[in-house]
Design a protein around this motif. Structure first.
Motif, PDB file in Angstrom:
ATOM      1  N   UNK A  68      79.572  -1.605  15.397  1.00 58.29           N
ATOM      2  CA  UNK A  68      80.788  -2.088  16.307  1.00 58.29           C
ATOM      3  C   UNK A  68      81.681  -0.997  14.973  1.00 58.29           C
ATOM      4  N   UNK A  69      82.900  -0.534  16.229  1.00 59.93           N
ATOM      5  CA  UNK A  69      84.436   0.005  15.842  1.00 59.93           C
ATOM      6  C   UNK A  69      85.381  -1.201  15.876  1.00 59.93           C
ATOM      7  N   UNK A  70      85.577  -1.529  15.167  1.00 61.07           N
ATOM      8  CA  UNK A  70      87.058  -2.241  15.457  1.00 61.07           C
ATOM      9  C   UNK A  70      88.012  -1.439  15.653  1.00 61.07           C
ATOM     10  N   UNK A  71      89.312  -2.239  16.295  1.00 55.95           N
ATOM     11  CA  UNK A  71      90.507  -1.276  16.503  1.00 55.95           C
ATOM     12  C   UNK A  71      90.926  -1.467  15.351  1.00 55.95           C
ATOM     13  N   UNK A  72      91.152  -2.253  14.154  1.00 57.79           N
ATOM     14  CA  UNK A  72      91.604  -2.037  13.442  1.00 57.79           C
ATOM     15  C   UNK A  72      91.116  -2.356  11.463  1.00 57.79           C
ATOM     16  N   UNK A  73      90.809  -1.131  10.658  1.00 57.41           N
ATOM     17  CA  UNK A  73      89.687  -1.742   9.724  1.00 57.41           C
ATOM     18  C   UNK A  73      90.295  -1.333   8.616  1.00 57.41           C
ATOM     19  N   UNK A 192      91.690   5.669  21.400  1.00 55.60           N
ATOM     20  CA  UNK A 192      93.110   5.202  20.942  1.00 55.60           C
ATOM     21  C   UNK A 192      93.712   6.630  19.737  1.00 55.60           C
ATOM     22  N   UNK A 193      93.350   6.669  18.568  1.00 49.85           N
ATOM     23  CA  UNK A 193      93.283   7.731  17.486  1.00 49.85           C
ATOM     24  C   UNK A 193      92.973   9.122  18.214  1.00 49.85           C
ATOM     25  N   UNK A 194      92.188   9.244  18.638  1.00 51.38           N
ATOM     26  CA  UNK A 194      92.001  10.822  19.039  1.00 51.38           C
ATOM     27  C   UNK A 194      92.736  11.773  19.979  1.00 51.38           C
ATOM     28  N   UNK A 195      92.817  13.150  20.325  1.00 49.04           N
ATOM     29  CA  UNK A 195      93.160  13.921  21.062  1.00 49.04           C
ATOM     30  C   UNK A 195      92.119  14.241  22.133  1.00 49.04           C
ATOM     31  N   UNK A 196      92.761  14.863  22.948  1.00 50.22           N
ATOM     32  CA  UNK A 196      91.387  15.083  24.382  1.00 50.22           C
ATOM     33  C   UNK A 196      90.839  16.144  24.136  1.00 50.22           C
ATOM     34  N   UNK A 197      90.995  17.132  23.427  1.00 52.35           N
ATOM     35  CA  UNK A 197      89.621  17.688  22.691  1.00 52.35           C
ATOM     36  C   UNK A 197      88.165  17.137  21.786  1.00 52.35           C
ATOM     37  N   UNK A 198      88.918  16.444  21.464  1.00 49.91           N
ATOM     38  CA  UNK A 198      87.437  14.721  20.431  1.00 49.91           C
ATOM     39  C   UNK A 198      87.166  13.552  21.179  1.00 49.91           C
ATOM     40  N   UNK A 199      87.954  13.423  22.396  1.00 48.44           N
ATOM     41  CA  UNK A 199      87.922  12.742  23.916  1.00 48.44           C
ATOM     42  C   UNK A 199      86.344  13.511  24.129  1.00 48.44           C
ATOM     43  N   UNK A 200      86.848  14.663  24.510  1.00 54.05           N
ATOM     44  CA  UNK A 200      86.048  15.149  24.741  1.00 54.05           C
ATOM     45  C   UNK A 200      84.514  15.650  24.581  1.00 54.05           C
ATOM     46  N   UNK A 201      84.747  15.767  23.232  1.00 48.95           N
ATOM     47  CA  UNK A 201      83.636  16.082  22.648  1.00 48.95           C
ATOM     48  C   UNK A 201      82.658  14.455  22.237  1.00 48.95           C
ATOM     49  N   UNK A 202      83.424  13.653  22.216  1.00 49.48           N
ATOM     50  CA  UNK A 202      82.742  11.927  21.873  1.00 49.48           C
ATOM     51  C   UNK A 202      82.223  11.720  24.175  1.00 49.48           C
TER      52      UNK A 202
END
Length: 644
Positions: A68-73, A192-202
């Motif tokens: 689980x990855x919450x919005x804030x931790x 929310x905290x990822x750039x375009x390249x990281x989103x593509x990787x995810x």
């Protein structure tokens, strides 16, 4: 894998949702959608076992793991990046011991046909597969690949986590969760905290993942690329669509139309019954019929209609003076922080009316150049803001400049002019300040709420040059549509710093890529840029990008002509690409329609319905025609690309 039965959650006397039931199966990729406050994050917490429902049950299959990855931790600050990431493998040695113990037990037993022995084999196989998925004992390479994919550099691995911003530390937590390879992955706003390249990787990582995924995201392109099922929370209940988000939007619109028709018919029926009761209430000869109608009225269950979609609301920027032809010219701009060069030799020209995007990995200087344009920080080189340019600037810190002592409504009322003042409540509702929320004082708002309010305020100010730094971080998808349409119709100049591909698509006509200390211009939209970058390995994005070859400076006339030729070439290319995309969309719709008919035809009732077979034949002919058009459009695009 996870079964949810009769789930209900209440806060005080207000039910958030009730009687929610669904099953999460292996390979499910579920987008959890609904307006802000509908209960999406709450449902994820319940699935993760971090919150208890008011009633109902959540049953998790034995030996199934949940990440689980919450919005804030809260994240530890006393380790390096690699040490903190390595905590994902705390249970590897424990798992290895368990596998060895089970292996010994299997070797000693001889009751091969018993149910107990088969259960033992199944558990041993499951744990062994998980152990291998987590990299076994060779997990260091997997850790490094994951951190690189999420945007970290090799030089970051030994840096203390306290040196990183909250967004980067959230990436570390995401890396740990992904490396544990849980059977069910619960992600609350992971982009929310990822750039375009990281989103593509995810996206690629989740596509390869063998487990189930349930995610909440306002990034439409991301959930379309990742998910195959959409669960909507609406009116305190859920609607389960076995399709990706775009198809869900279409089906939801159709369902709402059906709800509206059913609601209107029910209202007419209720009116007719009430009219009968009123007309014959005092007539003894009609007493039995009147009582029957009263009982009938009491038994009617009101039809609920999904929340009204406010994205149809149109905002228009107020009129402003015309700026000069070149609102921004940069020549050899450079910015250094001590010995660190953020960027150098930045030379670019933005013309009046252009809408451009600044993209690149976090920390490459996008926001820094914006601050240079705004005159907030010093730089070297030449940076000229054009004649009569009035800049409207949106950044996260703009929210802190709002007056905390006045209400949300008054904040907007003070900047609204003319007819727009009659629509203030509608505008506030579109940006999630409906009802009592508009009467809150600004000082009690959260950071995200303040950011949304600052955005509304900017939309109502008379400016001719907009600079928006991550404008969509706190907006849901419908609100982003309102903002996107307003910017699209804005006749001034726009710079958008964003990693949201769906938001940028169809909005910008030029992309400036920040990386390796350089800023490179790419003509075309965001997907043109992504196609260009994907010709190279995405791994190259983790290295300093090579500097482009120096070219002799063109003569002014030739340069202008070259620019116009490139613009015309880009226009022709977009036209061809649109033809291909339109054909692909038609093919998708026709294939879906054919599949639905074939499902109906496979039933006993459908096999006897000749009209289904006629419609099926017609659709197949239409599909063949569109396929031919698609092939021709594709060949034309390939020929154009080869000539270019």
């Amino acid at each position: 894998m996870i079964s949810v039965e009769g789930l209900s959650v209440e806060f005080g006397a207000r039910p958030l949702f009730s009687d929610v039931s669904f099953v999460i199966n292996k390979k499910d990729r579920i987008a959890l959608v609904g307006k802000n406050g509908a209960g999406k994050s709450t449902l994820l917490k319940i699935l993760a076992g971090m919150q208890q429902p008011t009633s109902g049950t959540v049953a998790v299959q034995k030996d199934i793991t949940v990440g689980y990855l919450p919005q804030v931790m809260v994240i530890s600050d006393d380790r390096s990046v690699i040490e903190e990431t390595e905590r994902a493998f705390d249970k590897v040695s424990e798992m290895q011991d368990t596998i060895a113990r089970l292996n010994n037990e299997l070797a000693e037993r001889t009751d091969y046909d018993s149910a107990d022995y088969m259960a033992l084999v199944e558990r041993f196989t499951h744990l062994s597969e998980r152990f291998q998925m987590m990299g076994g004992l060779n997990y260091r390479a997997e850790m490094e690949r994951t951190l690189l994919g999420l945007g970290f550099l090799p030089t970051d691995f030994d840096r203390p986590t306290r040196e990183f911003s909250g967004g980067w530390r959230m990436r570390i937590e995401l890396a740990k969760i992904l490396l544990r390879r849980p059977d069910v992955l619960l992600l609350d706003e992971p982009t929310n905290h990822l750039d375009i390249e990281s989103i593509a990787w995810l996206e690629q990582f989740l596509a390869r993942s063998a487990g189930a995924v349930v995610l909440v995201s306002h990034d439409r392109a991301f959930i379309n690329n990742v998910t195959n099922r959409t669960i909507e929370i609406s009116c305190g209940r859920i609607a389960d669509y076995r399709v990706k988000y775009d198809d869900y939007v279409r089906l939801r619109a159709e369902r709402r139309e059906q709800q509206l028709r059913a609601y209107e018919n029910q209202q007419k029926e209720i009116a007719d019954i009430k009219d009968f009761i009123e007309r014959f209430r005092y007539k003894p000869t009609k007493a039995v019929q009147v009582q029957s109608r009263i009982k009938q009225l009491e038994k009617i269950v009101p039809i609920e209609i999904d929340e009204v979609d406010t994205s149809a609301l149109r905002l228009k920027f107020p009129p402003c003076m015309r700026s000069g032809d070149f609102p921004l010219i940069c020549e050899d701009v450079r910015k250094d922080y001590g010995d660190h060069c953020v960027f150098h030799d930045v030379t670019l020209t933005i013309r009046r009316g252009e809408k451009v995007a600044f993209v690149g990995k976090n920390g490459e200087g996008k926001s820094t150049l914006v601050k240079c344009i705004m005159g907030e920080i010093p730089y070297t080189g030449t940076l000229k803001v054009g004649h009569n340019v009035q800049i409207g600037y949106y950044a996260q810190n703009q929210a802190q400049l709002l007056d905390g002592e006045i209400t949300v409504y008054d904040t907007i009322d003070r900047v609204a002019k003319g007819d727009i003042r009659t629509k203030i409540r509608d505008i506030l509702g579109a940006f999630m300040f409906g009802g009592e929320a508009s009467d809150k004082k600004v000082k009690v708002l959260s950071g995200g709420e303040r950011s949304r309010l600052a955005m509304i305020k900017l939309l109502l100010e008379p400016v001719n040059f907009l600079i928006l730094d991550e404008p969509t971080n706190h907006l849901d998808m419908r609100t982003k549509d309102v903002l996107k349409n307003a910017i699209r119709e804005f006749d001034g100049t726009v710079i958008v710093v964003s990693h949201d591909r769906e938001f940028l698509d169809g909005l910008v006509t030029k992309v400036y890529e920040f990386g390796g200390g350089r800023v490179r211009e790419h003509l075309g939209g965001i997907y043109d840029f992504l196609r260009t970058r994907q010709l190279q390995s995405l791994d190259e994005l983790h290295l300093a990008a090579p500097a482009p070859k120096a070219a002799p400076a063109p003569e002014p006339t030739a340069g202008k002509l070259s620019y116009e030729q490139r613009k015309e070439q880009q226009r022709q290319r977009r036209k061809l690409e649109k033809a291909v995309a339109d054909c692909e969309a038609q093919i998708g719709e026709l294939e879906s329609a054919v599949a639905i008919l074939e499902t109906q035809m496979s039933t006993a009732e459908g096999a006897a319905d000749a009209s289904l077979f006629e419609r099926h034949a017609t659709l197949k002919r239409q599909l063949e025609t569109v396929m031919d058009e698609w092939e021709k459009a594709g060949e034309a695009l390939e020929a154009f690309a080869a000539e270019a």
